[in-house]
Design an enzyme around this catalytic site. Structure first.
Site, short mmCIF file in Angstrom:
data_model
loop_
_atom_site.label_atom_id
_atom_site.label_comp_id
_atom_site.label_asym_id
_atom_site.label_seq_id
_atom_site.Cartn_x
_atom_site.Cartn_y
_atom_site.Cartn_z
N SER A 171 0.84 -1.20 0.00
CA SER A 171 0.00 0.00 0.00
C SER A 171 0.87 1.24 0.00
O SER A 171 2.09 1.18 0.17
CB SER A 171 -0.90 0.00 1.25
OG SER A 171 -0.11 0.04 2.43
N GLY A 173 2.08 3.19 -2.12
CA GLY A 173 3.19 3.33 -3.05
C GLY A 173 4.40 2.48 -2.76
O GLY A 173 5.38 2.52 -3.51
N GLU A 298 -11.10 4.86 -4.46
CA GLU A 298 -10.17 5.71 -5.21
C GLU A 298 -10.42 5.55 -6.71
O GLU A 298 -10.45 4.43 -7.22
CB GLU A 298 -8.74 5.32 -4.87
CG GLU A 298 -8.41 5.44 -3.38
CD GLU A 298 -7.04 4.90 -3.04
OE1 GLU A 298 -6.18 4.85 -3.95
OE2 GLU A 298 -6.82 4.55 -1.87
N GLU A 311 -8.73 1.62 -6.57
CA GLU A 311 -8.63 0.76 -5.40
C GLU A 311 -9.71 1.15 -4.38
O GLU A 311 -10.40 2.15 -4.54
CB GLU A 311 -7.24 0.89 -4.75
CG GLU A 311 -6.12 0.32 -5.59
CD GLU A 311 -4.76 0.41 -4.93
OE1 GLU A 311 -3.81 -0.19 -5.47
OE2 GLU A 311 -4.62 1.08 -3.88
N ASP A 318 -7.45 8.90 4.26
CA ASP A 318 -6.73 10.11 4.68
C ASP A 318 -7.22 11.36 3.96
O ASP A 318 -7.31 12.43 4.55
CB ASP A 318 -5.21 9.92 4.55
CG ASP A 318 -4.78 9.39 3.20
OD1 ASP A 318 -5.62 9.31 2.27
OD2 ASP A 318 -3.59 9.04 3.06
N THR A 319 -7.57 11.24 2.67
CA THR A 319 -8.10 12.41 1.97
C THR A 319 -9.43 12.88 2.56
O THR A 319 -9.82 14.03 2.39
CB THR A 319 -8.30 12.12 0.47
OG1 THR A 319 -9.26 11.07 0.31
CG2 THR A 319 -6.99 11.71 -0.19
N ARG A 401 3.68 12.52 8.69
CA ARG A 401 2.51 13.39 8.74
C ARG A 401 2.10 13.57 10.19
O ARG A 401 1.76 12.62 10.88
CB ARG A 401 1.36 12.78 7.93
CG ARG A 401 0.19 13.70 7.71
CD ARG A 401 -0.80 13.11 6.73
NE ARG A 401 -1.41 11.90 7.22
CZ ARG A 401 -1.93 10.94 6.45
NH1 ARG A 401 -1.85 11.06 5.14
NH2 ARG A 401 -2.47 9.87 6.97
#
Length: 431
Positions: A171, A173, A298, A311, A318-319, A401
């Protein structure tokens, strides 16, 4: 357990006595910033919460009734945790979980969110892509699967160059490569094996190779499955860097000025998202599970205007942090309601910002080695329509983050600029 029995029992869970004789016990597997917000929402509704993670002091652990630290990918440790906590509801918030133990817990009567079957499907790009494209007929990029370097070469030739190579069980990337010419395939295979999550387990990962689509932008459609059915939120635009979210936004179009093209895109995006979640929930129901919760679907919007399925994240996305300022009920409140058996209807997912405005979020990524402190917060938040969430992660090593800025603006560019200004105005130090 029959499907109807499972659903009915989940609807009638007792709430309001988290420290009493008959609490509804919720266990989080993963306790990051998203889990923290859901934990708070569950506690507002009277549930008891235990937050587990691989390290102590994770954000959700700081607000839960109890916490545990363990390797959740270790079957023995995970089973011991279940035996200790005896949860009514198990909420996976990360991918690195011993899925066979999760499935056994579901078979023993625990409500896994959204289900053990869905968690397993969404962790496996091969199973998810087969379900979405071959079973549900959703549009996707051309793709092939490969279990060897030779199969990868053949698959890349079939889908064409440039292409993207991803391990099927990873996941964010990790292990992903963009391959522009055939001579880069060997390096992409190596990256898929060594750069993926759980690369140290010694097995060979199958990969998916798919055509690199002429991408214009990406969308997330938060989709909620509850006792009232399946509903979708307003699509969320986003910007990523190296596979990680950096900005997201939602726009409340004026009811009397909706652009027909924009309305058509929204309808198509929501249809794809709802169809995908309907397919996943059907799998859950077949195994006697509820399938309730928030799904982050997504999507790719291509330069020709077509929309492709990419996906699904079977949890808040998170978005979707933008919903903390854009919607009356954030994705976290919606998730809490859904998993407790409460109904979520179109009215619950409506935007709360004024018509004609946009809400935006801006991830605050901190670099350094130590503890992050935030100063100048009063000045950063002086402008109306802005807000801030500090995740309170114990430390940062490298980059991490650590917070998110939120803002409401007159349009997309204004909202994004305001959120970025909040982030830039903070005095962040690593000590």
């Amino acid at each position: 357990m029959t499907d109807s029995t499972s659903v009915q029992r989940s609807i009638n869970r007792p709430l309001g006595t988290p420290l009493g004789k008959q609490p509804t016990r919720v266990l989080f597997l993963g306790s990051g910033e998203l889990g923290k917000e859901v934990t708070i929402e569950l506690m507002r509704l009277g549930a008891w919460v235990c937050a587990a993670d691989s390290y102590a002091g994770a954000p959700a652990q700081q607000v839960a009734h109890e916490s545990r630290v363990l390797d959740m990918a270790d079957p023995q440790q995970l089973k011991a945790l279940f035996d200790d906590i005896k949860p009514d509801i198990i909420v996976p918030e990360v991918e690195a979980i011993a899925t066979q133990v999760l499935a056994q817990a579901a078979a023993n009567g625990a409500q896994v969110v959204p289900s053990a079957e869905i968690a397993a499907i969404c962790m496996d790009r091969e199973r998810l892509r087969v379900l979405a494209h071959e079973e549900l007929g959703l549009p996707t990029t051309p793709y092939r699967f490969a279990g060897t370097l030779e199969e990868l070469r053949a698959g890349a030739n079939e889908v064409g160059y440039p292409c993207v190579v991803k391990p099927i069980m990873s996941s964010s990337g990790h292990g992903q490569s963009i391959v522009r010419t055939p001579d880069a395939i060997d390096a992409a295979w190596t990256e898929a094996q060594e750069g993926r999550r759980a690369h140290d387990e010694g097995d060979i990962s199958r990969v998916i190779v798919e055509a690199l689509a002429p991408l214009e932008r990406e969308l997330t459609v938060l989709t909620v499955s509850s006792s009232a059915g399946i509903v979708t939120c307003t699509p969320i635009g986003q910007r990523q860097e190296s596979g990680d979210y950096r900005e997201s936004w939602q726009t409340h179009e004026p009811a009397d000025q909706v652009d027909p093209g924009r309305a058509d895109e929204t309808a198509r995006a929501q249809h794809i998202a709802k169809t995908a979640v309907e397919g996943l929930v059907a799998k859950a129901r077949q195994s006697g599970e509820t399938g309730w919760g928030v799904f982050g679907v997504e999507l790719f919007v291509l330069t020709d205007g077509s929309i492709l399925f990419n996906e699904v994240s079977p949890r808040p996305h998170d978005t979707g942090m933008v919903t903390m300022i854009s919607q009356r009920l954030s994705e976290f409140a919606l998730h809490a309601r859904a998993i407790l058996g409460l109904p979520v209807t179109p009215e619950h997912v409506a935007l709360a910002i004024p018509e004609g405005t946009t809400a935006a979020s801006h991830a605050i990524v901190v670099e350094g080695d130590g503890q992050a402190t935030f100063g100048n917060t009063a000045q950063a938040l002086v402008e109306p329509g802005t807000d801030l969430r500090i995740f309170a992660k114990p430390e940062v090593h490298g980059h991490r983050r650590m917070a998110v800025a939120l803002a409401i603006g007159a349009d997309e560019s204004d909202a994004r600029a305001k959120a970025a200004h909040v982030a830039d105005s903070l005095d962040i130090r690593v000590i």
